[in-house]
Design a protein around this motif. Structure first.
Motif, PDB file in Angstrom:
ATOM      1  N   VAL A  76     -59.231  12.750  67.637  1.00 38.18           N
ATOM      2  CA  VAL A  76     -58.607  12.214  66.490  1.00 38.18           C
ATOM      3  C   VAL A  76     -57.133  12.808  66.320  1.00 38.18           C
ATOM      4  O   VAL A  76     -56.100  12.204  66.037  1.00 38.18           O
ATOM      5  CB  VAL A  76     -59.309  12.672  65.213  1.00 38.18           C
ATOM      6  CG1 VAL A  76     -58.880  12.587  63.863  1.00 38.18           C
ATOM      7  CG2 VAL A  76     -60.886  12.022  65.408  1.00 38.18           C
ATOM      8  N   MET A  79     -54.649  10.936  68.183  1.00 38.47           N
ATOM      9  CA  MET A  79     -54.388   9.438  67.665  1.00 38.47           C
ATOM     10  C   MET A  79     -53.523   9.531  66.609  1.00 38.47           C
ATOM     11  O   MET A  79     -52.649   8.744  66.354  1.00 38.47           O
ATOM     12  CB  MET A  79     -55.624   8.908  67.566  1.00 38.47           C
ATOM     13  CG  MET A  79     -56.417   8.531  68.914  1.00 38.47           C
ATOM     14  SD  MET A  79     -58.247   7.877  68.713  1.00 38.47           S
ATOM     15  CE  MET A  79     -57.850   6.265  68.168  1.00 38.47           C
ATOM     16  N   ILE A  80     -53.840  10.609  65.688  1.00 33.31           N
ATOM     17  CA  ILE A  80     -52.692  10.671  64.369  1.00 33.31           C
ATOM     18  C   ILE A  80     -51.460  10.894  65.112  1.00 33.31           C
ATOM     19  O   ILE A  80     -50.425  10.337  64.532  1.00 33.31           O
ATOM     20  CB  ILE A  80     -53.517  11.779  63.839  1.00 33.31           C
ATOM     21  CG1 ILE A  80     -54.478  11.638  62.987  1.00 33.31           C
ATOM     22  CG2 ILE A  80     -52.371  12.485  62.514  1.00 33.31           C
ATOM     23  CD1 ILE A  80     -55.295  12.814  62.351  1.00 33.31           C
ATOM     24  N   ARG A  83     -49.805   7.775  66.217  1.00 28.43           N
ATOM     25  CA  ARG A  83     -49.517   7.080  65.262  1.00 28.43           C
ATOM     26  C   ARG A  83     -48.415   7.927  64.186  1.00 28.43           C
ATOM     27  O   ARG A  83     -48.406   7.195  62.910  1.00 28.43           O
ATOM     28  CB  ARG A  83     -50.624   6.109  64.552  1.00 28.43           C
ATOM     29  CG  ARG A  83     -51.145   5.345  65.532  1.00 28.43           C
ATOM     30  CD  ARG A  83     -52.598   4.769  65.233  1.00 28.43           C
ATOM     31  NE  ARG A  83     -52.202   4.099  63.779  1.00 28.43           N
ATOM     32  CZ  ARG A  83     -53.164   3.888  62.855  1.00 28.43           C
ATOM     33  NH1 ARG A  83     -54.317   4.233  63.178  1.00 28.43           N
ATOM     34  NH2 ARG A  83     -52.646   3.395  61.715  1.00 28.43           N
ATOM     35  N   GLU A 187     -57.073   5.197  56.741  1.00 27.23           N
ATOM     36  CA  GLU A 187     -56.698   5.170  57.921  1.00 27.23           C
ATOM     37  C   GLU A 187     -57.374   6.252  58.916  1.00 27.23           C
ATOM     38  O   GLU A 187     -57.637   6.109  60.149  1.00 27.23           O
ATOM     39  CB  GLU A 187     -55.193   5.598  58.165  1.00 27.23           C
ATOM     40  CG  GLU A 187     -54.196   4.657  57.621  1.00 27.23           C
ATOM     41  CD  GLU A 187     -54.125   3.349  58.489  1.00 27.23           C
ATOM     42  OE1 GLU A 187     -54.636   3.449  59.721  1.00 27.23           O
ATOM     43  OE2 GLU A 187     -53.482   2.528  58.193  1.00 27.23           O
ATOM     44  N   LEU A 188     -57.670   7.393  58.088  1.00 23.84           N
ATOM     45  CA  LEU A 188     -58.297   8.580  58.730  1.00 23.84           C
ATOM     46  C   LEU A 188     -59.817   8.216  59.322  1.00 23.84           C
ATOM     47  O   LEU A 188     -60.144   8.278  60.476  1.00 23.84           O
ATOM     48  CB  LEU A 188     -58.513   9.788  57.844  1.00 23.84           C
ATOM     49  CG  LEU A 188     -57.281  10.661  57.830  1.00 23.84           C
ATOM     50  CD1 LEU A 188     -57.694  11.713  56.952  1.00 23.84           C
ATOM     51  CD2 LEU A 188     -56.987  11.145  59.199  1.00 23.84           C
ATOM     52  N   ILE A 191     -59.389   6.058  62.291  1.00 26.37           N
ATOM     53  CA  ILE A 191     -59.154   6.798  63.355  1.00 26.37           C
ATOM     54  C   ILE A 191     -60.121   7.516  64.065  1.00 26.37           C
ATOM     55  O   ILE A 191     -60.606   7.589  65.265  1.00 26.37           O
ATOM     56  CB  ILE A 191     -57.819   7.784  63.133  1.00 26.37           C
ATOM     57  CG1 ILE A 191     -56.639   6.928  63.114  1.00 26.37           C
ATOM     58  CG2 ILE A 191     -57.831   8.642  64.375  1.00 26.37           C
ATOM     59  CD1 ILE A 191     -55.370   7.674  62.527  1.00 26.37           C
ATOM     60  N   CYS A 192     -61.124   7.902  62.880  1.00 26.57           N
ATOM     61  CA  CYS A 192     -62.181   8.771  63.434  1.00 26.57           C
ATOM     62  C   CYS A 192     -63.408   7.747  64.486  1.00 26.57           C
ATOM     63  O   CYS A 192     -63.818   8.311  65.308  1.00 26.57           O
ATOM     64  CB  CYS A 192     -62.997   9.433  62.351  1.00 26.57           C
ATOM     65  SG  CYS A 192     -62.214  10.703  61.405  1.00 26.57           S
ATOM     66  N   ALA A 195     -62.034   7.360  67.658  1.00 29.00           N
ATOM     67  CA  ALA A 195     -62.246   8.287  68.476  1.00 29.00           C
ATOM     68  C   ALA A 195     -63.606   8.661  69.038  1.00 29.00           C
ATOM     69  O   ALA A 195     -63.673   9.621  69.706  1.00 29.00           O
ATOM     70  CB  ALA A 195     -61.357   9.837  67.644  1.00 29.00           C
TER      71      ALA A 195
END
Ligand code: NAP
Length: 492
Positions: A76, A79-80, A83, A187-188, A191-192, A195
């Motif tokens: 995670v 990936m944050i 981006r 968005e979080l 992404i989670c 991931a």
């Protein structure tokens, strides 16, 4: 992002429009909509909680070994970071903070996931000294469904601060972001999922707190609430939690004192006081909004400070040179304006600001000029109530005892700043100030490894720190008999 396509929300791992009212997220610098969505409904709350509870009980996440959960959380974080610029720009549009600040918030969110990944795989339970032939230990278990309720001022960072430790602990998490800033939580969650966090373990329910937040807090399957927001809302939630005997953490408001002693490095202090109150347009829980300056230095310091405040670059949040963006909404600007009017009616005088700035792209959005008010008493409402905007009240002080009494005279006790070259005074004052965080010759510096929270009306419990994970776990003691000796009553 401007087209009228409805954004999906995330209900127990299912991405679909909410069943509540349609609304738009608005860019505070222009007042223009940047995303359209339907809020979650109370039915969506019930569905999300049921799906989260199912996902938790299936154990696919909670029963992973800590190093396996950690690996997903590292992803995670990664990936944050991949981006980061896109997320920072989106966060800027969602709440109007200058791009330099939203970049820092995104970096902090990534760092939070990285930190809790490391904390997750290194967290130890303990063997406790036995008082008999038992192996005695203290272990920690996840709680189940956690509700994370967040405000609009620093979305991605405050959401990560709850989501990362709660997931690291093995829980399912439902985020109720501020109605007006829903984008980063969505968005979080996405992404989670990418991931490798199993579906259902993260939900995001945008919409009205008084309806959805309330339904979440009351839901019997919600076992823990992590709240950041205003003190009044926090107290309402705490009352409901008391009936459920449910643990809560409360990160609430502040009216933090910032103190400039006669021997301070003036350049450094001017800069620090400005940053402490006017960064984030003062929409910061720790904003240093009550300034106390040693009387002999007061006139000189205030000349320097007000000159510097007038020179702050207020305007387009997309411009990296901008220091102060707009306020979050027209409604909030009106609240700030009411407080400035209150300050005047209490006898205060405006040293600088006290109005909407003109030109430089400030005419459309919800901008307000950096404002300093003098000649008030610390007991006035303007000096006691949280304004949550770019308004500083400044007062002289005469001696150390008076300073400490003034600084501590507030229902809030979140943070404080001390500017002095004398390390003995810094230590003495720092230890007597009642606040969750004291900054000495610096301000608004944070580390995810250092606990954060407030005393009194500023909060309950602590976020951050390695043991932040345990805030999202229940403690359990285990006594394990090591021999077959009969217990005292085993005589039949
Ligand atoms: P708020 O009005 O208390 O709202 C915070 C969150 O709670 C929002 O998501 C809100 O939803 C929701 N909410 C509102 N009523 C609720 C209810 N009855 N039950 C459950 N949830 C409810 O605060 P805000 O104006 O967004 O944020 C500013 C405040 O947050 C300031 O006081 C600031 O100091 C504080 N803050 C504290 C910290 C800290 O770490 N100590 C950090 C940042 C901000 P809606 O969006 O629908 O209102």
């Amino acid at each position: 992002m401007n087209e009228k396509k409805l954004l999906d929300i995330c209900v127990g791992g299912v991405w679909r429009p909410g069943r509540g009212e349609a609304y738009a997220s608005v860019y505070p610098a222009t007042g223009q909509p940047i995303a359209h969505l339907r809020a979650a409904s109370v039915d969506d709350v019930h569905e999300a909680v049921a799906l989260a509870d199912d996902a938790f009980r299936r154990g696919e996440w909670a029963q992973k070994k800590p190093h396996e959960r950690a690996w997903v959380l590292y992803r995670v974080a990664q990936m944050i970071r991949e981006r980061a610029e896109e997320l920072a720009q989106k966060q800027r549009l969602d709440n109007g903070k200058p791009i330099t600040e939203t970049r820092a918030l995104v970096a902090s969110a990534a760092a939070t996931f990285q930190f809790y990944a490391a904390a997750c795989e290194s967290l130890e339970d303990s063997l406790t000294p036995a008082r008999g032939d038992c192996l005695t230990m203290s272990v920690h278990e996840p709680m189940g469904v956690v509700a994370a309720i967040t405000p609009w001022n620093s979305p991605i960072a405050s959401e990560a601060q709850k989501l990362a430790p709660a997931l690291a602990a093995g829980n399912a998490v439902i985020i109720k972001p501020a109605e007006i800033t829903p984008l980063m939580a969505l968005e979080l969650a996405a992404i989670c999922e990418l991931a490798g966090v199993p579906a259902g373990m993260v939900s995001v329910l945008p919409g009205k707190g008084s309806v959805l937040g309330d339904a979440l807090v009351r839901h019997p399957l919600v076992k823990r609430v992590a709240f950041t927001g205003g003190t009044r809302t926090g107290k309402q939630i705490a009352r409901i939690a008391a009936d459920k005997m449910m643990p809560v953490s409360m990160e609430l408001g502040g009216k933090s004192p910032t103190m400039v002693l006669a021997d301070a490095d003036i350049d450094h202090a001017v800069n620090g006081v400005l940053y402490g109150i006017f960064s984030s347009s003062g929409e910061s829980c720790v904003a240093g909004s009550r300034l106390f300056v040693a009387r002999p230095l007061y006139a000189q310091f205030m000349d320097r400070l007000s000159d510097a405040a007038r020179r702050l670059r207020v305007g387009d949040p997309a411009d990296p040179a901008t220091q102060m963006g707009p306020l979050i909404s027209e409604e909030h600007r009106a609240t700030v304006e009411r407080y400035v009017a209150l300050g005047l009616s209490e006898g205060g005088t405006i040293r600088t600001g006290g109005k909407r700035p003109e030109g430089k792209g400030c005419d459309q959005g919800y901008f307000y000029a950096p404002t300093i008010i003098e000649n008030l008493s610390n007991t006035d409402r303007t000096c006691q109530e949280e304004i949550f905007g770019p308004v500083l009240v400044a007062m002289p002080f005469d001696d150390e005892d008076a300073l400490i009494a003034l600084a501590n005279d507030s229902v809030y006790a979140l943070a404080a700043g001390i500017w002095t070259r004398d390390y003995k005074k810094a230590w003495r004052i720092g230890r007597q100030i009642q606040a969750g965080t004291v900054w000495i010759n610096t301000y608004k510096q944070f580390s995810i490894s250092t606990p954060f929270g407030g005393w009194r009306d500023s909060g309950l419990g602590r976020e951050k720190g390695r043991l932040g994970i345990q805030q999202y776990m229940e403690q359990k003691s285990i006594y394990w008999g090591m021999n077959a000796q009969p217990l005292p009553w085993a005589n039949c």
